[in-house]
Design a protein around this motif. Sequence first.
Motif, PDB file in Angstrom:
ATOM      1  N   ARG A 146       0.807  -1.214   0.000  1.00 26.72           N
ATOM      2  CA  ARG A 146       0.000   0.000   0.000  1.00 26.72           C
ATOM      3  C   ARG A 146       0.844   1.269   0.000  1.00 26.72           C
ATOM      4  N   GLY A 147       2.157   1.146   0.181  1.00 25.14           N
ATOM      5  CA  GLY A 147       3.006   2.324   0.249  1.00 25.14           C
ATOM      6  C   GLY A 147       3.039   2.911   1.645  1.00 25.14           C
ATOM      7  N   ARG A 148       3.959   3.839   1.861  1.00 25.86           N
ATOM      8  CA  ARG A 148       4.139   4.416   3.195  1.00 25.86           C
ATOM      9  C   ARG A 148       2.889   5.132   3.683  1.00 25.86           C
ATOM     10  N   PHE A 149       2.181   5.818   2.804  1.00 24.30           N
ATOM     11  CA  PHE A 149       1.027   6.613   3.211  1.00 24.30           C
ATOM     12  C   PHE A 149      -0.303   5.959   2.841  1.00 24.30           C
ATOM     13  N   GLY A 150      -0.239   4.740   2.327  1.00 25.05           N
ATOM     14  CA  GLY A 150      -1.447   3.984   2.044  1.00 25.05           C
ATOM     15  C   GLY A 150      -2.071   4.208   0.686  1.00 25.05           C
ATOM     16  N   VAL A 151      -1.438   5.003  -0.179  1.00 24.19           N
ATOM     17  CA  VAL A 151      -2.114   5.388  -1.419  1.00 24.19           C
ATOM     18  C   VAL A 151      -1.349   4.928  -2.674  1.00 24.19           C
ATOM     19  N   ALA A 152      -0.634   3.832  -2.557  1.00 19.74           N
ATOM     20  CA  ALA A 152       0.069   3.283  -3.720  1.00 19.74           C
ATOM     21  C   ALA A 152      -0.928   2.691  -4.728  1.00 19.74           C
ATOM     22  N   ALA A 153      -0.411   2.368  -5.903  1.00 19.72           N
ATOM     23  CA  ALA A 153      -1.143   1.655  -6.962  1.00 19.72           C
ATOM     24  C   ALA A 153      -2.237   2.480  -7.618  1.00 19.72           C
ATOM     25  N   GLU A 154      -2.114   3.810  -7.575  1.00 19.13           N
ATOM     26  CA  GLU A 154      -3.037   4.644  -8.361  1.00 19.13           C
ATOM     27  C   GLU A 154      -2.519   4.693  -9.799  1.00 19.13           C
ATOM     28  N   PHE A 155      -2.538   3.533 -10.433  1.00 18.39           N
ATOM     29  CA  PHE A 155      -1.938   3.388 -11.753  1.00 18.39           C
ATOM     30  C   PHE A 155      -2.594   4.289 -12.800  1.00 18.39           C
ATOM     31  N   GLY A 156      -3.880   4.520 -12.650  1.00 20.57           N
ATOM     32  CA  GLY A 156      -4.581   5.303 -13.651  1.00 20.57           C
ATOM     33  C   GLY A 156      -4.053   6.715 -13.808  1.00 20.57           C
ATOM     34  N   HIS A 157      -3.312   7.188 -12.797  1.00 24.80           N
ATOM     35  CA  HIS A 157      -2.832   8.564 -12.846  1.00 24.80           C
ATOM     36  C   HIS A 157      -1.322   8.657 -13.052  1.00 24.80           C
TER      37      HIS A 157
END
Length: 313
Positions: A146-157
Amino acid sequence: MGLTIGVDIGGTKIAAGVVDEEGTILETYKVPTPPTADGVTDAICAAVSEVSSNHTIDAVGIGAAGYVDDKRATVLFAPNINWRHEPLKDKVEQRIGLPVVVENDANCAAWGEYRFGAGQGHEDVICITLGTGLGGGIIIGNKLRRGRFGVAAEFGHIRVVPDGLLCGCGSQGCWEQYASGRALVRYAKQRANATPENATVLLSLGDGTPEGIEGKHISQAARQGDLVAIDAFRELARWAGAGLADLASLFDPSAFIVGGGVSDEGDLVLDPIRKSFKRWLVGGAWRPHAQVLAAQLGGKAGLVGAADLARQG
């Protein structure tokens, strides 16, 4: 831990389901999605209460479209609900009296596919969802990343075209502007306008004009051999496969799982995605290729994944 509940917050409905340890949905309950943020919270609690009445429930997982913090408690930002730093976990826990885990909806769907769908047998999986937009999830070493801040994998952007098409996120050239259901409709309209003689089936399914083309028309027309509809799918697949090739350079998974409404067309879209992926994979002639697989759980993936993440704690 035994039975858990997964909650999937959609644009038109909120679905809650009781899920066992094997990923089987035992009971579901759906309510319309209210127009207000507080109304959504009320509806979540009502749906959980209703679906849990005949079962002993240990925990609840909620899949929310938006950025969820690293503690899986607060929705930092939701594009379609007026949630800004919304303490959703605390609010729902106080009302239902059960432990709650909040997770990004695409992460939930990815986890559901990894545990109970197309990702079974793989330790390193990247999932993308080709719906109205483009979402995703990362499972590496059997763990959701999920990444350090929880917002990983926003691939669309991820920006794939410098100064490209304006995206709803405020940036330009985002991947989802070129590989998504919205992009598919744009491709079909543009091509039908340029060569209407190649879009006779497609145009006949709408109001007869390119402006009247909808996603369902493109799928139906492509299955009937309409050249413009088929070409629209190929253009989407070209962008989708090229993006997967870039993700392979980052994560080197053994499998990509492609879900979302667009993927429901099966090999019509998946075969050209695979060809594009092979075409753009750096060093592809000398390295192993990840499999590109169709998602198996369909619209159930998010609910099942949310319930299982609640079970994981």
